[in-house]
Write a protein that holds these residues in place. Sequence first.
Motif, short mmCIF file in Angstrom:
data_model
loop_
_atom_site.label_atom_id
_atom_site.label_comp_id
_atom_site.label_asym_id
_atom_site.label_seq_id
_atom_site.Cartn_x
_atom_site.Cartn_y
_atom_site.Cartn_z
N ALA A 87 0.73 -1.27 0.07
CA ALA A 87 0.04 0.11 0.13
C ALA A 87 0.72 1.26 -0.04
CB ALA A 87 -1.09 -0.16 1.11
N SER A 88 1.90 1.23 0.63
CA SER A 88 2.92 2.33 0.71
C SER A 88 3.49 2.91 -0.76
CB SER A 88 3.92 2.06 1.79
OG SER A 88 4.91 1.19 1.35
N LEU A 89 3.29 1.85 -1.67
CA LEU A 89 3.97 2.09 -2.93
C LEU A 89 3.04 3.02 -3.71
CD1 LEU A 89 4.99 -1.45 -3.99
CD2 LEU A 89 6.40 0.59 -3.74
N ASN A 90 1.99 3.34 -3.32
CA ASN A 90 1.11 4.27 -3.95
C ASN A 90 1.48 5.65 -4.17
OD1 ASN A 90 -0.81 6.33 -2.43
ND2 ASN A 90 -0.37 4.73 -1.10
N CYS A 91 2.36 6.21 -3.18
CA CYS A 91 2.86 7.40 -3.20
C CYS A 91 4.04 7.44 -4.23
CB CYS A 91 3.48 7.68 -1.57
SG CYS A 91 4.88 6.68 -1.20
N CYS A 92 4.60 6.46 -4.59
CA CYS A 92 5.74 6.77 -5.53
C CYS A 92 5.05 6.66 -7.21
CB CYS A 92 6.47 5.30 -5.59
SG CYS A 92 7.56 5.16 -4.08
N LEU A 93 3.67 6.40 -7.20
CA LEU A 93 3.08 6.41 -8.49
C LEU A 93 2.05 7.53 -8.80
CD1 LEU A 93 2.11 2.47 -9.12
CD2 LEU A 93 3.87 3.85 -9.77
N ASP A 94 1.94 8.43 -7.46
CA ASP A 94 0.82 9.45 -7.70
C ASP A 94 1.45 10.26 -8.50
OD1 ASP A 94 -1.33 8.37 -6.32
OD2 ASP A 94 -0.74 9.07 -4.43
N PRO A 95 2.73 10.69 -8.66
CA PRO A 95 3.43 11.58 -9.85
C PRO A 95 2.93 11.36 -10.89
CG PRO A 95 4.89 11.25 -7.70
CD PRO A 95 3.98 10.22 -7.43
N LEU A 96 2.87 10.29 -11.34
CA LEU A 96 2.58 10.05 -12.86
C LEU A 96 1.27 10.54 -13.14
CD1 LEU A 96 3.81 6.24 -13.34
CD2 LEU A 96 4.76 8.48 -14.35
N LEU A 97 0.30 10.32 -12.03
CA LEU A 97 -1.04 11.01 -12.41
C LEU A 97 -1.02 12.43 -12.48
CD1 LEU A 97 -4.23 10.49 -11.84
CD2 LEU A 97 -3.82 10.82 -9.39
N TYR A 98 -0.06 13.19 -11.71
CA TYR A 98 0.15 14.67 -11.92
C TYR A 98 0.51 14.95 -13.26
CZ TYR A 98 0.69 13.93 -6.74
OH TYR A 98 0.36 13.60 -5.51
N TYR A 99 1.37 14.06 -13.67
CA TYR A 99 1.97 14.37 -15.12
C TYR A 99 0.81 14.35 -16.17
CZ TYR A 99 4.98 13.90 -19.21
OH TYR A 99 5.45 13.89 -20.42
N PHE A 100 0.26 13.17 -16.10
CA PHE A 100 -0.69 12.77 -17.26
C PHE A 100 -2.00 13.68 -16.94
CE2 PHE A 100 1.48 8.70 -17.51
CZ PHE A 100 2.03 8.83 -18.60
N SER A 101 -1.92 14.24 -15.91
CA SER A 101 -3.32 15.26 -15.77
C SER A 101 -3.18 16.62 -16.42
CB SER A 101 -3.62 15.29 -14.25
OG SER A 101 -3.81 14.33 -13.79
N PHE A 102 -1.96 16.99 -16.90
CA PHE A 102 -1.72 18.42 -17.49
C PHE A 102 -0.86 18.21 -18.84
CE2 PHE A 102 -2.41 19.51 -12.96
CZ PHE A 102 -3.66 20.22 -13.15
N ASP A 103 -1.34 18.47 -19.84
CA ASP A 103 -0.45 18.72 -21.07
C ASP A 103 0.78 19.52 -20.41
OD1 ASP A 103 -1.55 16.73 -22.40
OD2 ASP A 103 -2.76 18.21 -23.77
N GLY A 104 0.47 20.44 -19.82
CA GLY A 104 1.50 21.68 -19.65
C GLY A 104 2.19 21.74 -18.10
N PHE A 105 2.28 20.35 -17.78
CA PHE A 105 2.77 20.06 -16.32
C PHE A 105 3.98 20.97 -15.93
CE2 PHE A 105 5.01 17.71 -12.96
CZ PHE A 105 4.19 17.74 -12.08
#
Length: 293
Positions: A259-277
């Motif tokens: 479960a603690s691994l989720n914090c390593c993958l959340d940054p990918l969510l930020y990247y794909f959420s914005f074309d202009g990250f």
Amino acid sequence: MLNGTFKNGTEEDMRNMGYSLAFGSVMTVGLPLNAASLWILLSCHSLKSPSAIFMVNLAISDLLLIITLPMRVYFYATGAWPLGSMACICITMLFRNNIRSSSIFITFISADRLLAVVYPLRLRHLRTASNTWKAVALTWLFVVVVNIPESVDFSRFLNNYNESTCFEFRPWHHQTPILAYVQPVLVLAMLAVNIVSTALVSLTLRRHLNDSARVKNKVNVMLIFAMNLIMFAVFFLPVSLAVLFKRWVPSLTPLICLASLNCCLDPLLYYFSFDGFWRRKEDVDTSVAGVVG
């Protein structure tokens, strides 16, 4: 008998070393990724966007988990707990809070995408910074309120044990029925919302599949939903269901590592959420509208 004792001790030492390495790896990877993501979100994106606000709070939730990991690494590396029971309770609560707050913020991100894609005009009035901050405040309030009875319940049983058993003590196994069901019910409810949101957005995007100018944005949007579902299925759901089937789960530690691994993958969510990250605020406003629209 001595051989059996030595064997069991060796296996336990190896298992604890594995836990220490796992938590240490999560801390090493997750800390710079989330710290950098939070800095980028705050410096390059306006907090008037609902998605940006939810992601900032998601990054904060992950960082709160990450700052507790050094003590988990120390505990499993040495087998000793140098701090008191209150510190053990606080660190345990921060772990639970990460699953709860992250699941809620990820669901809010999915709901925001749903409103932007499926109901871009009809429900536009709901996607305001004011409503977003209210939702964020209610989320943190809910998390803190649930912590109060849990901390009391945890403290009551932890005081009967040696403090060196901090993270190996299984407080979920001794919780009152109502408290034991809080997290599983919450995670399952949030997962259901994400599944429905994913289905509705997918159907809406298929109807406009021939719009070649927006294919890239559609791919990004569906990647976000896919990542959200993976977060629940792989990281949040197993440890939450283990609470319901606690009699058949000898130890929650492997699931806690997962479960603690989720914090390593959340940054990918930020990247794909914005074309202009990586762009500045003035450039991002238009690109964000294109991605979520």
